[in-house]
Scaffold this motif. Structure first.
Motif, PDB file in Angstrom:
ATOM      1  N   VAL A   1       0.808  -1.224   0.000  1.00 55.99           N
ATOM      2  CA  VAL A   1       0.000   0.000   0.000  1.00 55.99           C
ATOM      3  C   VAL A   1       0.836   1.266   0.000  1.00 55.99           C
ATOM      4  O   VAL A   1       0.367   2.321  -0.433  1.00 55.99           O
ATOM      5  CB  VAL A   1      -1.003   0.032   1.177  1.00 55.99           C
ATOM      6  CG1 VAL A   1      -2.056  -1.049   0.994  1.00 55.99           C
ATOM      7  CG2 VAL A   1      -0.322  -0.118   2.517  1.00 55.99           C
ATOM      8  N   LYS A   2       2.095   1.171   0.503  1.00 60.43           N
ATOM      9  CA  LYS A   2       2.959   2.350   0.438  1.00 60.43           C
ATOM     10  C   LYS A   2       4.409   1.961   0.654  1.00 60.43           C
ATOM     11  O   LYS A   2       4.720   0.868   1.131  1.00 60.43           O
ATOM     12  CB  LYS A   2       2.535   3.416   1.442  1.00 60.43           C
ATOM     13  CG  LYS A   2       2.854   3.110   2.887  1.00 60.43           C
ATOM     14  CD  LYS A   2       2.479   4.276   3.794  1.00 60.43           C
ATOM     15  CE  LYS A   2       2.836   3.970   5.240  1.00 60.43           C
ATOM     16  NZ  LYS A   2       2.614   5.103   6.106  1.00 60.43           N
ATOM     17  N   MET A   3       5.280   2.900   0.273  1.00 61.07           N
ATOM     18  CA  MET A   3       6.714   2.776   0.504  1.00 61.07           C
ATOM     19  C   MET A   3       7.132   4.054   1.212  1.00 61.07           C
ATOM     20  O   MET A   3       6.794   5.152   0.761  1.00 61.07           O
ATOM     21  CB  MET A   3       7.465   2.615  -0.828  1.00 61.07           C
ATOM     22  CG  MET A   3       8.955   2.504  -0.680  1.00 61.07           C
ATOM     23  SD  MET A   3       9.861   2.085  -2.221  1.00 61.07           S
ATOM     24  CE  MET A   3       9.157   3.164  -3.453  1.00 61.07           C
ATOM     25  N   ALA A   4       7.842   3.907   2.331  1.00 61.83           N
ATOM     26  CA  ALA A   4       8.236   5.088   3.095  1.00 61.83           C
ATOM     27  C   ALA A   4       9.530   4.833   3.843  1.00 61.83           C
ATOM     28  O   ALA A   4       9.870   3.692   4.155  1.00 61.83           O
ATOM     29  CB  ALA A   4       7.134   5.466   4.079  1.00 61.83           C
ATOM     30  N   GLU A   5      10.232   5.927   4.139  1.00 66.42           N
ATOM     31  CA  GLU A   5      11.478   5.832   4.895  1.00 66.42           C
ATOM     32  C   GLU A   5      11.183   5.956   6.381  1.00 66.42           C
ATOM     33  O   GLU A   5      10.402   6.816   6.803  1.00 66.42           O
ATOM     34  CB  GLU A   5      12.441   6.927   4.463  1.00 66.42           C
ATOM     35  CG  GLU A   5      13.789   6.815   5.129  1.00 66.42           C
ATOM     36  CD  GLU A   5      14.843   7.731   4.525  1.00 66.42           C
ATOM     37  OE1 GLU A   5      15.949   7.743   5.064  1.00 66.42           O
ATOM     38  OE2 GLU A   5      14.547   8.414   3.533  1.00 66.42           O
ATOM     39  N   ILE A   6      11.808   5.094   7.151  1.00 63.68           N
ATOM     40  CA  ILE A   6      11.753   5.188   8.606  1.00 63.68           C
ATOM     41  C   ILE A   6      13.125   5.696   9.040  1.00 63.68           C
ATOM     42  O   ILE A   6      14.145   5.057   8.763  1.00 63.68           O
ATOM     43  CB  ILE A   6      11.427   3.828   9.266  1.00 63.68           C
ATOM     44  CG1 ILE A   6      10.042   3.360   8.835  1.00 63.68           C
ATOM     45  CG2 ILE A   6      11.521   3.932  10.779  1.00 63.68           C
ATOM     46  CD1 ILE A   6       9.651   1.995   9.352  1.00 63.68           C
ATOM     47  N   SER A   7      13.149   6.827   9.676  1.00 65.66           N
ATOM     48  CA  SER A   7      14.389   7.495  10.049  1.00 65.66           C
ATOM     49  C   SER A   7      15.352   6.552  10.768  1.00 65.66           C
ATOM     50  O   SER A   7      14.996   5.911  11.749  1.00 65.66           O
ATOM     51  CB  SER A   7      14.076   8.704  10.936  1.00 65.66           C
ATOM     52  OG  SER A   7      15.255   9.373  11.278  1.00 65.66           O
ATOM     53  N   GLY A   8      16.553   6.470  10.232  1.00 59.49           N
ATOM     54  CA  GLY A   8      17.599   5.670  10.831  1.00 59.49           C
ATOM     55  C   GLY A   8      17.507   4.177  10.556  1.00 59.49           C
ATOM     56  O   GLY A   8      18.386   3.421  10.972  1.00 59.49           O
TER      57      GLY A   8
END
Length: 104
Positions: A45-52
């Motif tokens: 459903v989505k692609m996202a960056e998780i900090s670190g």
């Protein structure tokens, strides 16, 4: 043992973007946090960056998978495919596998 995030070529991100746009469903094979082969089924459903931590895909089920650990996404090679292929083709003796005496 979780590995450090490795940058992923755009070609793999484009495959993920296409799957999200088409709302495709299927099976995903990947290396889990213990570096073991794992799989999940569903729709990305989505692609996202998780900090670190790196960039992840998120399935409709809520499962998050780091994109640099994906072996195949709906049958298409992912960023970790070459790592999987090298592992599958490696000599068991070279990887601390079975000793010849154990096989007899």
């Amino acid at each position: 043992m979780e590995t450090s995030y490795l940058p992923v070529d755009w070609v793999y991100r484009e495959v993920i973007d296409e799957a999200i746009t088409k709302q495709a469903k299927g099976k995903i094979f990947f290396f889990n946090q213990d570096s073991k082969i794992d799989s999940e089924e569903g729709m990305v459903v989505k692609m996202a960056e998780i900090s670190g931590q790196g960039i992840f895909i998120f399935l409709e089920t809520g499962k998050a998978i780091r994109i640099d650990r994906i072996i195949t996404l709906f049958g298409k090679p992912g960023a970790a495919y070459d790592e999987y292929n090298a592992f599958a083709n490696s000599c068991m003796d070279c990887n601390g596998g079975y000793e010849k005496e154990e096989l007899n």
